[in-house]
Design a protein around this motif. Structure first.
Motif, short mmCIF file in Angstrom:
data_model
loop_
_atom_site.label_atom_id
_atom_site.label_comp_id
_atom_site.label_asym_id
_atom_site.label_seq_id
_atom_site.Cartn_x
_atom_site.Cartn_y
_atom_site.Cartn_z
N GLN A 1 16.36 -42.74 -7.74
CA GLN A 1 17.02 -44.04 -7.83
C GLN A 1 17.64 -44.25 -9.21
OE1 GLN A 1 17.54 -46.29 -5.28
NE2 GLN A 1 16.82 -44.52 -4.14
N VAL A 2 16.96 -43.75 -10.25
CA VAL A 2 17.52 -43.85 -11.60
C VAL A 2 18.84 -43.09 -11.68
CG1 VAL A 2 17.15 -43.25 -14.03
CG2 VAL A 2 15.27 -44.19 -12.68
N LEU A 3 18.88 -41.89 -11.10
CA LEU A 3 20.11 -41.10 -11.13
C LEU A 3 21.21 -41.76 -10.31
CD1 LEU A 3 18.74 -37.45 -10.75
CD2 LEU A 3 19.25 -38.72 -12.83
N LEU A 4 20.86 -42.33 -9.17
CA LEU A 4 21.87 -42.96 -8.32
C LEU A 4 22.48 -44.19 -8.97
CD1 LEU A 4 20.07 -42.62 -4.87
CD2 LEU A 4 22.17 -41.45 -5.56
N ASP A 5 21.76 -44.78 -9.93
CA ASP A 5 22.28 -45.94 -10.66
C ASP A 5 23.28 -45.55 -11.74
OD1 ASP A 5 20.99 -47.95 -9.28
OD2 ASP A 5 19.22 -47.93 -10.55
N VAL A 6 23.38 -44.25 -12.05
CA VAL A 6 24.28 -43.80 -13.11
C VAL A 6 25.73 -43.84 -12.61
CG1 VAL A 6 24.94 -41.86 -14.58
CG2 VAL A 6 22.51 -42.33 -14.14
N PRO A 7 26.62 -44.54 -13.29
CA PRO A 7 28.03 -44.53 -12.88
C PRO A 7 28.57 -43.09 -12.85
CG PRO A 7 27.63 -46.25 -14.49
CD PRO A 7 26.38 -45.44 -14.44
N GLY A 8 29.26 -42.76 -11.78
CA GLY A 8 29.78 -41.41 -11.64
C GLY A 8 28.93 -40.50 -10.79
N VAL A 9 27.73 -40.94 -10.42
CA VAL A 9 26.87 -40.17 -9.51
C VAL A 9 27.07 -40.70 -8.09
CG1 VAL A 9 24.51 -39.62 -8.85
CG2 VAL A 9 25.16 -39.59 -11.26
N ARG A 10 27.50 -39.84 -7.19
CA ARG A 10 27.70 -40.25 -5.81
C ARG A 10 26.48 -39.96 -4.95
NH1 ARG A 10 30.30 -43.52 -7.01
NH2 ARG A 10 32.51 -43.94 -6.72
N ASP A 11 25.70 -38.96 -5.31
CA ASP A 11 24.48 -38.65 -4.57
C ASP A 11 23.58 -37.82 -5.48
OD1 ASP A 11 22.63 -38.67 -2.57
OD2 ASP A 11 23.84 -37.57 -1.11
N ALA A 12 22.29 -37.81 -5.16
CA ALA A 12 21.34 -37.05 -5.96
C ALA A 12 20.12 -36.71 -5.11
CB ALA A 12 20.92 -37.84 -7.20
N LEU A 13 19.50 -35.60 -5.41
CA LEU A 13 18.25 -35.18 -4.78
C LEU A 13 17.32 -34.70 -5.87
CD1 LEU A 13 16.38 -34.36 -2.43
CD2 LEU A 13 17.61 -32.17 -2.36
N VAL A 14 16.17 -35.34 -5.99
CA VAL A 14 15.15 -34.93 -6.95
C VAL A 14 13.99 -34.33 -6.17
CG1 VAL A 14 13.51 -35.73 -8.71
CG2 VAL A 14 15.82 -36.70 -8.62
N GLN A 15 13.57 -33.15 -6.59
CA GLN A 15 12.48 -32.47 -5.90
C GLN A 15 11.67 -31.67 -6.90
OE1 GLN A 15 14.21 -29.87 -2.95
NE2 GLN A 15 15.81 -29.18 -4.32
N ALA A 16 10.57 -31.10 -6.43
CA ALA A 16 9.65 -30.37 -7.30
C ALA A 16 9.92 -28.88 -7.25
CB ALA A 16 8.22 -30.64 -6.87
N ALA A 17 9.66 -28.23 -8.37
CA ALA A 17 9.70 -26.77 -8.45
C ALA A 17 8.43 -26.31 -9.14
CB ALA A 17 10.94 -26.30 -9.22
N ALA A 18 7.93 -25.17 -8.71
CA ALA A 18 6.69 -24.64 -9.29
C ALA A 18 6.90 -24.29 -10.76
CB ALA A 18 6.22 -23.41 -8.53
N ASN A 19 5.86 -24.50 -11.56
CA ASN A 19 5.91 -24.18 -12.99
C ASN A 19 4.54 -23.64 -13.41
OD1 ASN A 19 5.38 -25.23 -16.00
ND2 ASN A 19 7.57 -24.83 -15.75
N PRO A 20 4.50 -22.50 -14.13
CA PRO A 20 3.21 -21.89 -14.47
C PRO A 20 2.38 -22.70 -15.46
CG PRO A 20 5.01 -20.72 -15.55
CD PRO A 20 5.64 -21.70 -14.60
#
Length: 399
Positions: free
Chosen positions: A319-338
């Motif tokens: 939602q923070v990213l979608l509020d940024v002017p110039g962002v039309r869509d965004a997907l935030v997800q997790a990635a594994a990290n050691p």
């Protein structure tokens, strides 16, 4: 043989357009007669695999006449789920999406499914089906069009771009879809747009930037976002153009539905809930925060990600990213990290004409106030974000 009349919930003037083939009550009735004979022979409970909208409607008619329970499958090879105990008679079994676990089968009284369907006959309405036909939301759209005697345009399995072209070609006036679909739909429109009279969002959080863009693109349409689930049924609709819903509803309820927060999670008491429940409060799994006079959705309880021992919500960061002017869509997800177990990553769809360097700087500024664990460590620009069969974004790596 004379044509049997349609049931009370199906207007005889309805038209179903699928794969450019148009059918009306006559064709639906003929298929319903064939289904009815088979359903009576089977008895008790019958299943309908994915076969398109006309077959689904005919199966509903036949199951009601035969007094059997109808299971609507969303997948050709659906995994076997625990089948709830059933009483004899007509009812509908729906599969949950399975996005947060194995799909479940939910049993609904047919009249409860239609509990929030309102409106007079509207033969000039032209609906686009943007949900899976056998999903709860898809069935709501189908039943709405059937009751109004409207035209329903469908193309099961088609993406947002193809459906956008279909909406323009058939001059669609009503669309109900997920926010993710609407973002892709807006990006796919090239000049021409359908003459929408009603814009409805459901299935995901409706963010304020998207609501504002839809209001600007379709200024004469009626706009609303709805809250519903396969388990709880259709709950309420918000039509004031604002994200979330009035916080006062947490005290007084709305449209016969009780709402309350328990440990920050929304619970509901619904007269349109699934059969077989205890009739009490049902946890939705949605985290809600009250800010002033507004209750705002803040992600799924089961969707939080463990980043170095800290639980963060990808949806809140999104939602923070979608509020940024110039962002039309965004997907935030997790990635594994050691080191931390997981990190957050983001896919971002820039608005046309936006410079990448400028947009990246705006994103860095927007996420700077988030806790360190909630800041995406990798931001990738992309032209589009793939959606699952339910029209929603698919996340991975939650824990």
């Amino acid at each position: 043989m004379s044509l049997r009349p349609p049931p009370s919930w199906l207007h005889p003037g309805v038209r179903l357009i699928e794969a450019e083939r148009s059918v009306g009550w006559g064709e639906i009735a003929a298929q319903a007669d064939a289904f009815e004979a088979a359903f009576r022979a089977a008895g008790g409970r019958v299943a309908l695999p994915p076969r398109g909208v006309p077959a689904l409607v005919a199966a509903l008619v036949a199951a009601e006449r035969a007094g059997v329970e109808l299971r609507l499958s969303r997948r050709t090879t659906a995994a076997e789920a625990e089948i709830p105990h059933h009483e004899p008679g007509f009812a509908v079994l729906l599969e949950t999406s399975g996005t947060t676990g194995a799909p479940k089968l939910i049993r609904h009284d047919f009249q409860r499914l239609r509990g929030r369907l309102r409106g007079a006959t509207d033969p000039d309405a032209r609906w686009l089906l943007a949900y899976e036909p056998a999903a709860f939301a898809g069935l709501q759209v189908i039943l709405t069009a059937l009751a109004a005697g409207a035209t329903l345009v469908s193309a099961p399995g088609a993406g947002a771009a193809d459906l956008a072209r279909l909406a323009v070609r058939h001059a669609v006036t009503h669309i109900s879809a997920t926010p993710s679909f609407w973002r892709a739909f807006l990006l796919a429109l090239d000049g021409d747009a359908p003459p929408l009279a009603a814009v409805t969002l459901g299935g995901e959080v409706a963010d304020q930037p998207l609501l504002d863009r839809l209001a600007e693109r379709f200024p004469t349409a009626k706009h609303r976002h709805i809250y519903a689930s396969t388990e709880a049924g259709a709950l309420f609709a918000v039509g004031d153009g604002k994200a979330g819903f009035p916080a006062a509803w947490l005290d007084g309820g709305i449209d016969g539905v009780g709402l309350r927060l328990r440990d920050g999670v929304l619970e509901v008491s619904s007269p349109r809930a699934m059969l077989g429940g205890d009739g009490g409060w049902l946890s939705t799994g949605d985290v809600v925060e009250v800010r002033g006079d507004r209750a705002l959705f803040a992600g799924r309880l089961d969707g939080r990600v463990n980043v170095g021992g800290i639980k963060v919500s990808p949806e809140v960061v999104e939602q923070v990213l979608l509020d940024v002017p110039g962002v039309r869509d965004a997907l935030v997800q997790a990635a594994a990290n050691p080191v931390t177990g997981h990190i957050l990553t983001a896919l971002v769809v820039p608005a046309p004409g936006v410079e990448e360097a400028v947009l990246r700087a705006a994103i860095r500024t927007a996420v700077a106030d988030l806790p360190s664990a909630a800041r995406p460590r990798l931001v990738t620009m992309t032209g589009s974000i793939a959606l699952g069969a339910a029209g929603k974004k698919t996340r991975k790596g939650t824990a």
